[in-house]
Design a protein around this motif. Structure first.
Motif, PDB file in Angstrom:
ATOM      1  N   THR A  26       2.311  -3.363  -7.173  1.00 31.37           N
ATOM      2  CA  THR A  26       2.301  -4.779  -6.785  1.00 31.37           C
ATOM      3  C   THR A  26       0.964  -5.435  -7.072  1.00 31.37           C
ATOM      4  O   THR A  26      -0.081  -4.784  -7.098  1.00 31.37           O
ATOM      5  CB  THR A  26       2.649  -4.928  -5.297  1.00 31.37           C
ATOM      6  N   HIS A  27       1.042  -6.743  -7.307  1.00 30.31           N
ATOM      7  CA  HIS A  27      -0.151  -7.584  -7.384  1.00 30.31           C
ATOM      8  C   HIS A  27      -0.208  -8.562  -6.203  1.00 30.31           C
ATOM      9  O   HIS A  27      -1.249  -9.140  -5.927  1.00 30.31           O
ATOM     10  CB  HIS A  27      -0.154  -8.408  -8.689  1.00 30.31           C
ATOM     11  N   ARG A  28       0.911  -8.762  -5.525  1.00 29.70           N
ATOM     12  CA  ARG A  28       1.007  -9.796  -4.504  1.00 29.70           C
ATOM     13  C   ARG A  28       0.361  -9.333  -3.202  1.00 29.70           C
ATOM     14  O   ARG A  28       0.635  -8.238  -2.701  1.00 29.70           O
ATOM     15  CB  ARG A  28       2.470 -10.161  -4.255  1.00 29.70           C
ATOM     16  N   GLU A  75       6.835  -3.944  -8.910  1.00 34.62           N
ATOM     17  CA  GLU A  75       6.785  -5.384  -8.636  1.00 34.62           C
ATOM     18  C   GLU A  75       8.156  -5.904  -8.179  1.00 34.62           C
ATOM     19  O   GLU A  75       8.712  -6.837  -8.775  1.00 34.62           O
ATOM     20  CB  GLU A  75       6.341  -6.140  -9.894  1.00 34.62           C
ATOM     21  N   THR A 124       9.215  -7.746  -5.827  1.00 36.56           N
ATOM     22  CA  THR A 124       9.342  -9.095  -5.263  1.00 36.56           C
ATOM     23  C   THR A 124       8.733 -10.165  -6.154  1.00 36.56           C
ATOM     24  O   THR A 124       8.615 -11.317  -5.742  1.00 36.56           O
ATOM     25  CB  THR A 124       8.644  -9.146  -3.887  1.00 36.56           C
ATOM     26  N   SER A 125       8.365  -9.793  -7.382  1.00 36.39           N
ATOM     27  CA  SER A 125       7.657 -10.747  -8.245  1.00 36.39           C
ATOM     28  C   SER A 125       8.518 -11.942  -8.621  1.00 36.39           C
ATOM     29  O   SER A 125       8.001 -13.030  -8.882  1.00 36.39           O
ATOM     30  CB  SER A 125       7.177 -10.045  -9.517  1.00 36.39           C
ATOM     31  N   GLU A 133      12.092 -12.422  -0.567  1.00 37.64           N
ATOM     32  CA  GLU A 133      11.053 -11.414  -0.392  1.00 37.64           C
ATOM     33  C   GLU A 133      11.068 -10.877   1.045  1.00 37.64           C
ATOM     34  O   GLU A 133      10.903  -9.665   1.264  1.00 37.64           O
ATOM     35  CB  GLU A 133       9.684 -11.994  -0.712  1.00 37.64           C
ATOM     36  N   ASP A 160      10.344 -16.833  -1.137  1.00 32.67           N
ATOM     37  CA  ASP A 160       9.836 -16.302   0.130  1.00 32.67           C
ATOM     38  C   ASP A 160      10.946 -15.704   0.991  1.00 32.67           C
ATOM     39  O   ASP A 160      10.772 -14.649   1.611  1.00 32.67           O
ATOM     40  CB  ASP A 160       9.115 -17.410   0.913  1.00 32.67           C
ATOM     41  N   SER A 175       0.951 -10.531  -0.288  1.00 35.02           N
ATOM     42  CA  SER A 175       1.963 -10.455   0.765  1.00 35.02           C
ATOM     43  C   SER A 175       2.654  -9.101   0.762  1.00 35.02           C
ATOM     44  O   SER A 175       3.026  -8.583   1.813  1.00 35.02           O
ATOM     45  CB  SER A 175       3.003 -11.571   0.583  1.00 35.02           C
ATOM     46  N   THR A 176       2.814  -8.519  -0.405  1.00 34.47           N
ATOM     47  CA  THR A 176       3.432  -7.188  -0.492  1.00 34.47           C
ATOM     48  C   THR A 176       2.443  -6.105  -0.090  1.00 34.47           C
ATOM     49  O   THR A 176       2.785  -5.144   0.610  1.00 34.47           O
ATOM     50  CB  THR A 176       3.951  -6.919  -1.924  1.00 34.47           C
ATOM     51  N   ARG A 177       1.190  -6.249  -0.507  1.00 37.24           N
ATOM     52  CA  ARG A 177       0.162  -5.248  -0.166  1.00 37.24           C
ATOM     53  C   ARG A 177      -0.016  -5.131   1.339  1.00 37.24           C
ATOM     54  O   ARG A 177      -0.329  -4.059   1.865  1.00 37.24           O
ATOM     55  CB  ARG A 177      -1.174  -5.613  -0.824  1.00 37.24           C
TER      56      ARG A 177
END
Length: 569
Positions: free
Chosen positions: A542-544, A512, A514-515, A522, A519, A546-548
């Protein structure tokens, strides 16, 4: 590997029985010096008694002590007595110096071994330890354990000194010496229950100290949460309870330790008076013999008193020694195992039916995972909280070893690679980067001597922190750290990413990353990661969304199992 660990554990248990083996030479040297000092002291005391008998009576000072016979003038006896007493004092100072120096060296060695043992132990063990316990054991307990050697040496010195003085008294008056020796031995037996109780209470104090250290560590670490959620009263109450229990138990230990010598001294003097009374009724002993015997036995009683207090002190400090030795055994049994193969770069990582269980007999955190990750590219690990993502990342980093199955890197079991070679090839960014109290350069290089200043500057530029460097008063040499405010949370995370970038490793694992970023931050981080992925293997938890979107492949986990492997279009 497990068999080697069991062997090391058994060796550790055996060594704990002889943990002062390397120190016995110093202990015996100290005992020899103390014995010579006691002999000189005995001679000086007897000469004092003989000279005292001749005060006001002209003639030579005549002394018979077993086979020894002397014929001295009054002045000669005083001068020789003064020289013997001075030599005795100098010898005792030297004996104490030897044991104190060895005790300091032993404390230093234990602290070094405890710190080294913790650092060399596997991450699974490190993660189980509470910080307060580690700090307390390597700090206070190691210092306290060093007392045991000094106490043992002093006990041996006191015993030999007492033996020499009693032997001298026996040569002058056998009746008095015999009565006092038998009575003193009986008194030590009577005081034995006090010693056992003191040891039990001391073990409890050591345990409370560890618990108090853990509580303080937790309180400092969670100060913000305590303030926000109003936990101050509970933390204060618990600290007060532990402090009160420690003080009450310590008070009992001190009382027992201080009472035993007093009891020994009082009863020893009463025994001496009784023995002199008995001797005067059955022997026609000279004043010199009675006086010399009394002086020697009085000094013998003082050494016996010290011997009694040492017994109490051994009971007090032994629990600390036992805890230090136990921790050293545990660290040795849990030493991380590494191979010897060198690795230039990571090309493929293959999970072959990998499962992992945190607790023996518990449920699997990871179950029968088989998947291949190739370089270059970005692989995302996704799934709900508790699905096994962080465990999988720790297995990739070799922080943990699979319970079953194997992890192959370039077709070779990852455990076969040498530690230093592996660490140059693999890097990691945690969910929340931690800073040390040091310069910006030191925080990025992170004690890796092979990292160059140019690599540090390039990494800082890659994560967009050039403006931060310009704003700092001393640039790269500015002191930053967890308690200072020169950097924001987002900047701290980017420093952690810069730390992972230096050296150009071929495998990056990011948890994670960038958690905690805005913006803009990131965007900088993902730009750096995207650039890396052209030549490196990147694995991101990751959960985001935007990252995926930056990933090439998504590996989805559910309840520790592999759910799907999907390309990102």
């Amino acid at each position: 590997m497990l068999s080697r660990r069991r062997d090391r554990s058994q060796r550790g248990k055996r060594s704990s029985l002889t943990h002062f083996r390397r120190e016995w030479k110093v202990v015996f040297a100290s005992a020899l010096i103390a014995s010579i000092s006691a002999t000189a002291e005995a001679g000086g005391l007897v000469l004092i008694a003989a000279a005292a008998e001749q005060i006001g009576t002209p003639g030579a000072v005549e002394l018979e002590m077993g086979p020894l016979a002397l014929d001295l003038t009054f002045v000669q006896s005083l001068v020789i007595s003064a020289l013997l007493i001075a030599a005795s004092g100098a010898g005792r100072v030297l004996a104490n110096y030897l044991t104190i120096r060895k005790r300091a060296a032993l404390t230093r060695r234990w602290r070094t071994q405890l710190v080294g043992g913790f650092l060399a132990s596997d991450f699974a063990h490190q993660s189980e330890k509470r910080r307060g316990e580690v700090l307390e054991t390597a700090g206070q307990h190691a210092a306290a354990a060093g007392h045991v050697l000094e106490i043992l040496a002093n006990a041996l010195n006191s015993f030999l000194s007492m033996l020499i003085l009693v032997a001298g008294a026996y040569a002058l008056d056998p009746v008095v010496a015999t009565i006092l020796l038998v009575g003193g031995a009986g008194l030590l037996l009577v005081l034995r229950p006090m010693t056992k109780r003191a040891k039990r209470l001391s073990a409890r104090v050591a345990s409370i100290d560890v618990e108090f250290g853990n509580h303080l560590d937790e309180m400092v670490r969670m100060a913000k949460d305590i303030e926000v959620f109003g936990g101050s009263r509970w933390f204060g109450r618990k600290a007060a309870v532990l402090a009160r229990e420690s003080a009450t138990t310590s008070q009992k230990v001190f009382l027992l330790n201080r009472s035993a010598p007093v009891i020994y001294q009082v009863f020893g003097l009463l025994l001496l008076l009784g023995a002199l009374a008995i001797s005067s009724t059955i022997n026609a002993t000279s004043i010199t013999a009675i006086g010399g015997s009394a002086l020697l036995l009085l000094r013998g009683i003082s050494y016996g008193q010290q011997l009694s207090s040492f017994q109490q002190n051994i009971a007090r400090w032994t629990p600390y020694l036992e805890n230090v030795l136990h921790q050293l055994e545990v660290y040795e049994a849990r030493t991380n195992e590494f191979g010897r193969l060198e690795i230039a770069s990571v090309e493929t990582i293959e999970f072959d039916s990998v499962s992992y269980t945190y607790d023996e007999g518990g449920s699997e955190a990871i179950l029968d995972i088989s998947v291949v990750v190739k370089r270059p590219g970005i692989t995302g690990l996704v799934g709900a909280s508790g699905s096994g993502k962080s465990t999988l990342a720790q297995l990739i980093l070799r922080l943990r070893r699979p319970t079953t199955g194997s992890i192959l890197v370039n077709g070779i079991d990852s455990a076969e690679f040498a530690a230093e070679s592996w660490r140059r090839t693999v890097s990691f960014v945690p969910q929340e980067a931690e800073l040390i109290h040091g310069t910006l350069t030191e925080n990025v290089a992170f004690f890796r001597e092979w990292v160059t200043e140019a690599e540090v500057r390039a990494a800082i530029e890659a994560v967009g922190l050039s403006d931060l460097v310009e704003s700092l008063e001393e640039g790269f040499d500015t002191i930053i750290g967890p308690s200072l405010r020169q950097v924001s949370g987002g900047q701290k995370q980017r420093i952690g990413i810069a730390r992972a970038l230096v050296g150009r490793p071929s495998l990056f694992v990011l948890d994670e990353p960038t958690s905690a970023l805005d913006d803009e931050s990131e965007a900088w981080v993902m730009k750096a990661i995207r650039s890396l992925s052209e030549t490196c293997a990147v694995i991101i938890i990751t959960h985001r969304a935007s990252t995926r979107s930056h990933c090439d492949i998504l590996i989805r986990l559910e309840n520790g199992r592999l759910s799907s492997i999907d390309p990102v279009s």
